[in-house]
Design a protein around this motif. Structure first.
Motif, PDB file in Angstrom:
ATOM      1  N   LYS A 181       0.835  -1.147  -0.121  1.00  0.00           N
ATOM      2  CA  LYS A 181      -0.110   0.142  -0.039  1.00  0.00           C
ATOM      3  C   LYS A 181       0.873   1.350  -0.023  1.00  0.00           C
ATOM      4  N   SER A 182       1.910   1.053   0.818  1.00  0.00           N
ATOM      5  CA  SER A 182       2.710   2.538   0.993  1.00  0.00           C
ATOM      6  C   SER A 182       3.298   2.771  -0.173  1.00  0.00           C
ATOM      7  N   PHE A 183       3.841   1.835  -1.122  1.00  0.00           N
ATOM      8  CA  PHE A 183       4.441   2.072  -2.421  1.00  0.00           C
ATOM      9  C   PHE A 183       3.393   2.496  -3.386  1.00  0.00           C
ATOM     10  N   THR A 184       2.002   2.140  -3.553  1.00  0.00           N
ATOM     11  CA  THR A 184       1.290   2.474  -4.448  1.00  0.00           C
ATOM     12  C   THR A 184       0.859   4.161  -3.938  1.00  0.00           C
ATOM     13  N   PHE A 185       0.841   4.318  -2.434  1.00  0.00           N
ATOM     14  CA  PHE A 185       0.359   5.458  -1.971  1.00  0.00           C
ATOM     15  C   PHE A 185       0.947   6.774  -2.880  1.00  0.00           C
ATOM     16  N   PHE A 186       2.199   6.617  -2.968  1.00  0.00           N
ATOM     17  CA  PHE A 186       2.879   7.532  -3.625  1.00  0.00           C
ATOM     18  C   PHE A 186       2.408   8.020  -4.859  1.00  0.00           C
ATOM     19  N   ALA A 187       1.925   7.115  -5.910  1.00  0.00           N
ATOM     20  CA  ALA A 187       1.323   7.489  -7.201  1.00  0.00           C
ATOM     21  C   ALA A 187      -0.172   7.644  -7.183  1.00  0.00           C
ATOM     22  N   GLN A 188      -0.860   7.179  -6.171  1.00  0.00           N
ATOM     23  CA  GLN A 188      -2.209   6.946  -6.198  1.00  0.00           C
ATOM     24  C   GLN A 188      -2.878   7.938  -4.883  1.00  0.00           C
ATOM     25  N   GLY A 189      -2.232   8.251  -3.859  1.00  0.00           N
ATOM     26  CA  GLY A 189      -2.709   8.870  -3.060  1.00  0.00           C
ATOM     27  C   GLY A 189      -2.942  10.554  -3.214  1.00  0.00           C
ATOM     28  N   PHE A 190      -3.685  11.106  -2.157  1.00  0.00           N
ATOM     29  CA  PHE A 190      -3.830  12.556  -2.217  1.00  0.00           C
ATOM     30  C   PHE A 190      -3.464  13.087  -0.859  1.00  0.00           C
ATOM     31  N   VAL A 191      -2.924  14.368  -1.073  1.00  0.00           N
ATOM     32  CA  VAL A 191      -2.919  15.376   0.135  1.00  0.00           C
ATOM     33  C   VAL A 191      -4.107  15.678   0.592  1.00  0.00           C
ATOM     34  N   PRO A 192      -4.409  15.553   2.138  1.00  0.00           N
ATOM     35  CA  PRO A 192      -5.504  15.752   2.692  1.00  0.00           C
ATOM     36  C   PRO A 192      -6.165  17.218   2.274  1.00  0.00           C
ATOM     37  N   LYS A 193      -7.155  17.359   2.232  1.00  0.00           N
ATOM     38  CA  LYS A 193      -7.693  18.809   1.650  1.00  0.00           C
ATOM     39  C   LYS A 193      -7.205  19.866   2.595  1.00  0.00           C
ATOM     40  N   ASN A 194      -7.498  19.905   3.889  1.00  0.00           N
ATOM     41  CA  ASN A 194      -6.850  20.948   4.774  1.00  0.00           C
ATOM     42  C   ASN A 194      -5.439  21.132   4.677  1.00  0.00           C
ATOM     43  N   LEU A 195      -4.679  20.192   4.583  1.00  0.00           N
ATOM     44  CA  LEU A 195      -3.151  20.232   4.693  1.00  0.00           C
ATOM     45  C   LEU A 195      -2.954  20.795   3.094  1.00  0.00           C
ATOM     46  N   GLY A 196      -3.694  20.229   1.965  1.00  0.00           N
ATOM     47  CA  GLY A 196      -3.525  20.735   0.638  1.00  0.00           C
ATOM     48  C   GLY A 196      -3.553  22.385   0.656  1.00  0.00           C
ATOM     49  N   MET A 197      -4.787  22.904   1.354  1.00  0.00           N
ATOM     50  CA  MET A 197      -5.093  24.383   1.302  1.00  0.00           C
ATOM     51  C   MET A 197      -3.920  24.889   1.850  1.00  0.00           C
ATOM     52  N   ALA A 198      -3.735  24.478   3.224  1.00  0.00           N
ATOM     53  CA  ALA A 198      -2.603  25.014   4.186  1.00  0.00           C
ATOM     54  C   ALA A 198      -1.326  25.118   3.374  1.00  0.00           C
ATOM     55  N   LEU A 199      -0.942  24.219   2.533  1.00  0.00           N
ATOM     56  CA  LEU A 199       0.333  24.312   1.823  1.00  0.00           C
ATOM     57  C   LEU A 199       0.023  25.463   0.837  1.00  0.00           C
ATOM     58  N   ALA A 200      -1.113  25.531   0.224  1.00  0.00           N
ATOM     59  CA  ALA A 200      -1.230  26.581  -1.023  1.00  0.00           C
ATOM     60  C   ALA A 200      -1.089  27.869  -0.272  1.00  0.00           C
ATOM     61  N   ILE A 201      -1.841  28.163   0.865  1.00  0.00           N
ATOM     62  CA  ILE A 201      -1.653  29.582   1.572  1.00  0.00           C
ATOM     63  C   ILE A 201      -0.282  29.897   1.911  1.00  0.00           C
ATOM     64  N   PHE A 202       0.420  29.030   2.414  1.00  0.00           N
ATOM     65  CA  PHE A 202       1.780  29.053   2.820  1.00  0.00           C
ATOM     66  C   PHE A 202       2.652  29.384   1.462  1.00  0.00           C
ATOM     67  N   SER A 203       2.526  28.669   0.357  1.00  0.00           N
ATOM     68  CA  SER A 203       3.197  29.100  -0.817  1.00  0.00           C
ATOM     69  C   SER A 203       3.139  30.403  -1.303  1.00  0.00           C
ATOM     70  N   CYS A 204       1.663  30.694  -1.200  1.00  0.00           N
ATOM     71  CA  CYS A 204       1.421  32.186  -1.582  1.00  0.00           C
ATOM     72  C   CYS A 204       2.167  33.094  -0.665  1.00  0.00           C
ATOM     73  N   LEU A 205       2.212  32.767   0.477  1.00  0.00           N
ATOM     74  CA  LEU A 205       3.050  33.916   1.541  1.00  0.00           C
ATOM     75  C   LEU A 205       4.457  33.828   1.223  1.00  0.00           C
ATOM     76  N   VAL A 206       4.968  32.772   0.941  1.00  0.00           N
ATOM     77  CA  VAL A 206       6.271  32.447   0.720  1.00  0.00           C
ATOM     78  C   VAL A 206       6.705  33.369  -0.515  1.00  0.00           C
ATOM     79  N   TYR A 207       5.927  33.169  -1.554  1.00  0.00           N
ATOM     80  CA  TYR A 207       6.274  33.908  -2.964  1.00  0.00           C
ATOM     81  C   TYR A 207       5.982  35.321  -2.604  1.00  0.00           C
TER      82      TYR A 207
END
Ligand SMILES: Nc1ncnc2c1ncn2[C@@H]1O[C@H](COP(=O)(O)OP(=O)(O)OP(=O)(O)O)[C@@H](O)[C@H]1O
Ligand SMILES: [Mg+2]
Lengths: 408, 513
Positions: A181-207
């Motif tokens: 499972k852990s091997f396929t997770f790299f290719a098939q998994g998703f970033v949890p939605k909240n974490l994804g949004m947090a990442l996005a906002i963080f990238s905007c701030l960094v930019y």
């Protein structure tokens, strides 16, 4: 007579000359506003082309094309070849090719799968050994190109058949499955939605911070920075794109992990190509290898490193591919190199070397992936898809050449 | 004079020609009148617009991309490409040589023409025969089948001329044909042009060498900042007059006074230096080379083309094909220089002779071309501080007066002379202790030359030593402390530069001593 005038009225002439210069400057700014020629049209043309393609498919697929689910699938499909495209772009900029990319994908991904399925290695070790294999294959090719002066076309053509041959010898042509499972997770998994949004906002701030810092630093060196308006436009545009993309992804299951991996690599390589000595040397070598040599650039080392990077990127792509298919198949990665080269070329990378950019290459990859995805949605047969993709490639380059001539 | 008369008198007329590039007005209402059968020189500073004008005449910039009229033989022409201009009898030799390096001389001469081929099959025996006539006519001794890559720049230039002549042109345009030629070759070229004149062929040529312009041309047109300043007949002209028209101010000295003098501190010594040809150790490119270079001196090396000067400086910089032997000492230390990297690390810089092949990265920006050899200076852990780089580049753009609109423009947008300045800037930026320069002022206008001489002098102040290979004897005589003369791969004479004359140098260079 004429000469006398010049001599006597030396000072006056100078004043006149200055006036002429000023006049020229005025004309200059006017002509630059009037004519679009001065603008680097390429990025805009690419974005417009992308928009046209998107609208076309949107209409012809009854609105499926731009739905969140399809968008997510499209990006995930793109990421695997996208990673190779990024490396290929740098390689082509340095005046080289890698025709063995697809075979490297297969062999490296295959070794990782074999380690896990046959020998029970855990995911981390399998992935690491895969990347190591990719790096070694790159080293092999780099050695022949850089130190033995064999044209990369030949060396990698050899690699194309050799690596696939080795892969088939190892796997005996059977599919290596199943993975953990852990091997396929790299290719098939998703970033949890909240974490994804947090990442996005963080990238905007960094930019934002980077833009402001860049301006400050420019001022420090007495260089005229961008105007505040342009700065704000940049920040708004980039942040907008990031946030919108993530919202779109979150409508479905979140950001696919391979997409995140591809984006991180894109950012990294973009940075390397623009801001580092290594990147600058790649452009210099591709532009004029003799001039690079006379300027003291270590050509062998640079080319060698580039091939190692390329090998490692192919391996990464191979691991994602294996993960997505949940196994290593005999035909994995075939023709990937051609798709990658096509994407680079559509993104304006010059096959003669010395010209191109990571950001455009990734848009090129997006164009290719959109065509693949859209045509499949339209139920166009895969045979016809080949024909259309080939045509698009030729047309894109023709457009480039024609526009380039006009610019002259 | 009535209208009729004027129309028949000129074979070429250019009226109110204006050509703009994004952000630059290269030509601003230029006019040019060339009489049938004359040798017409066009001169002006770097970036004045000379090459641009010629490229319009030859259809490189097609009709519609400029404003104004081009009239040949009394009728207005709208060339859309080079082929059309060739059909109208215009042949051009570009400033940047445009030969196919990997093809033979004969192949290059007939590149792009289909004459003499039957059903598309080329009769090479006949071609080689025809080519060899043109080759001999321009004074080359090579076989038609010699590969162009194996020729020096000067000889390549002659091939270009043969190629243009073979097109049976009525108007021959030569953009700085003599920049790479030695004086003998220039004389030879002058004879060719005079001979063509007898055959009724008109020549237009661009040059920065005023003496030569005075000697060869019937008429001179001066262009400055994209405008025609004046057209004068040869007898109305003198060197000083031309120069002041070109630069727009009085200009009395071609060479500055040397401010900084040679010291007796040795910085480089070359002992028994020899380069054997690859695969045949008994044949040599040069041998028995012994010389010393002192801090604060300019050491001139002159000689005829093919004497081995370029090969010598290249080998000192770690670029050579074959086996070297002998010793090099830098600041008293014996050094092994196997690559340019080694050389640069030892504080040696080399401005190469062939700027297109060994100098320019034509797909790069002005900035990346300037900083190419010193990028490490602006970086930490491989990360480039671009702001610092830009600042430094701007400094050199200012001090060398490089004419450009933005550092991030492609280098191809600069005029030839300004491209040369960019490469010079590259080597100044490296801040070398020993600077090898091979024909440093090739293709550079008088004003800019003067500035480069001043710069070289200023460099001496910082304690560097300069080895200057030059074919321009006035340059060697005015700028160097000592002059070495090379002939057929050997140093035949070393002079302290006092009471030295061009005649003496030529005597040793040609071996008629
Ligand atoms: N393709 C181009 N794009 C933009 N600007 C150009 C281009 N070609 C020339 N220029 C500009 O036009 C001006 C005239 O250039 P040109 O090459 O005609 O000069 P030139 O008189 O031949 O100089 P030189 O003696 O140095 O060869 C210069 O300012 C140059 O920067
Ligand atoms: Mg020119």
């Amino acid at each position: 007579m004429q000469l006398g005038v010049i001599k006597i009225e030396n000072d006056k002439k100078f004043q006149i000359k200055e006036l002429i210069l000023k006049k020229n400057v005025k004309k200059e700014s006017r002509s630059s506003i009037l004519s679009l020629r001065k603008i680097n049209w390429r990025p805009y043309a690419m974005v417009i082309a992308l928009a046209v393609i998107a609208i076309f498919f949107q209409i012809n697929t009854n609105g499926i094309f731009l739905r969140a689910r399809n968008f997510s699938i499209l990006m995930r499909q793109m990421s695997i070849i996208g990673i190779i495209t990024l490396g290929m772009a740098l390689l082509i900029i340095s005046g080289n090719f890698d025709l063995a990319a697809g075979s490297t994908v297969a062999l490296a991904g295959g070794v990782a799968a074999v380690m896990q399925v046959w020998y029970g290695w855990n995911t981390l070790s399998s992935v690491l050994i895969g990347v190591l294999v990719g790096g070694l294959l790159g080293t092999w090719q780099g050695f022949w190109v850089a130190y033995r002066k064999i044209p990369s076309f030949i060396v990698t053509l050899g690699g194309l058949t050799m690596f696939r041959g080795i892969y088939l010898v190892i796997t005996k042509g059977i599919t290596i499955t199943p993975l953990t499972k852990s091997f396929t997770f790299f290719a098939q998994g998703f970033v949890p939605k909240n974490l994804g949004m947090a990442l996005a906002i963080f990238s905007c701030l960094v930019y934002t911070v980077l833009v402001i810092q860049g301006t400050a630093s420019k001022k420090n060196y007495g260089i005229k920075p961008d105007s505040v308006i342009i700065m704000i436009c940049k920040i708004v545009l980039v942040s907008g794109i990031i946030i919108l993309t993530v919202i779109m992804m979150n409508y479905y299951l979140g950001i696919p992990i391979p997409v995140i991996i591809m984006l991180v690599i894109a950012l990294l390589l973009n940075f390397i190509s623009i801001k580092t000595v290594f990147g600058r040397n790649l452009y210099a070598i591709g532009g004029n290898i003799e001039a690079a040599r006379f300027s003291g650039i270590n050509i062998k080392k640079t080319i060698m490193i580039m091939f190692v990077i390329m090998g490692a990127l192919c391996a990464l792509s191979g691991i994602l591919l294996t993960g997505r298919l949940d196994g290593a198949t005999a035909s994995a990665g075939t023709m990937f190199e051609l798709d990658a080269i096509a994407a680079c070329v559509i993104g304006g990378t010059s096959l003669k070397g010395g010209k191109g950019s990571i950001s455009m290459a990734i848009i090129g990859a997006l164009v290719m992936a959109s065509l693949d995805n859209g045509m499949s949605l339209m139920n166009i047969s895969s045979y016809a898809q080949y024909i259309i993709k080939g045509l698009v490639l030729i047309l894109a380059v023709w457009f480039d050449v024609a526009a380039g001539q006009k610019n002259e | 004079m009535d209208e009729e008369d004027i129309v028949t008198k000129y074979i070429l007329e250019v009226k109110d020609l204006t050509k703009e590039f994004p952000g630059v007005i290269a030509l601003d209402n230029v006019s040019l009148h060339v009489k049938l059968g004359e040798i017409h020189a066009v001169i002006g500073e770097n970036g004045a617009g000379k090459s641009t004008l010629m490229k319009i005449l030859s259809g490189v910039y097609p009709y519609g991309t400029y404003k104004g009229r081009v009239i040949i033989d009394g009728s207005e022409r709208h060339f859309r490409n080079v082929r059309e201009s060739e059909e109208a009898g215009v042949a051009i030799i570009y400033q940047e040589l445009a030969l196919a390096n990997n093809l033979s001389i004969a192949e290059n001469i007939y590149l792009g023409t289909s004459k003499g081929s039957k059903y598309g099959i080329i009769n090479w025996d006949q071609k080689n025969h025809e080519a060899s006539e043109w080759i001999r006519y321009v004074g080359l001794e090579e076989q038609p089948s010699t590969i162009v890559m194996d020729l020096g720049v000067g000889k390549q230039q002659l091939v270009e001329i043969a190629k243009a002549l073979s097109k049976k042109a009525k108007i021959l345009i030569l953009d700085e044909p003599t920049a790479a030629l030695t004086e003998n070759e220039v004389e030879h070229l002058a004879n060719i042009l005079r001979d063509l004149k007898k055959k009724g062929i008109t020549s237009i040529f661009i040059s920065h060498k005023i003496q030569e312009v005075l000697k060869i041309s019937d008429t001179v047109t001066v262009i400055r900042d994209g405008k025609t300043i004046n057209t004068l007949s040869n007898y109305e002209l003198n060197e000083k007059g031309i120069i002041s028209m070109m630069v727009g101010r009085d200009f009395s000295h071609r060479f500055p006074e040397r401010k900084y003098q040679k010291t007796d501190q040795l910085i480089m010594e070359v002992k028994n230096w020899k380069l054997a040809k690859p695969k045949s150790l008994d044949k040599y490119v040069f041998k028995d080379i012994n010389f010393k270079l002192y801090r604060g001196e300019i050491l001139g090396i002159t000689g005829l083309m093919g004497a081995g000067r370029t090969e010598l400086v290249n080998s000192l910089f770690g670029v050579y094909g074959g086996e070297t032997s002998g010793e090099i000492y830098v600041c008293g230390q014996k050094v092994m220089i196997k690559t340019p990297e080694d050389a640069i690390r030892r504080g040696i810089g080399l401005l190469t002779e062939d700027r297109k092949r060994f100098g320019l990265n034509l797909s790069g920006s002005i900035r990346s071309n300037i900083s190419l050899a010193s990028i490490a200076k602006f970086s930490k852990y491989g990360y480039i501080n671009e702001n610092k780089e830009i600042r430094e580049c701007e400094k050199y753009v200012d001090s060398l007066k490089i004419k450009m609109t933005s550092l991030d423009n492609l280098i191809t947008k600069l005029s030839g002379g300004n491209q040369q300045k960019v490469i010079l800037a590259r080597w100044l930026m490296v801040n070398p202790t020993i600077l090898l320069v091979d024909e440093p002022t090739r293709g550079i206008d008088v004003g800019a030359k003067y500035e480069i001489y001043i710069l070289m002098d200023a460099l001496l102040k910082n304690g560097i030593g300069i080895v200057m290979v030059t074919s321009e004897l006035p340059e060697a005589l005015s700028m160097s402390d000592r002059v070495l003369i090379m002939r057929e791969g050997r140093l035949v004479k070393e002079f302290d530069n006092n009471n030295l004359t061009e005649e003496i140098i030529m005597k040793y260079a040609t071996g008629s001593d």
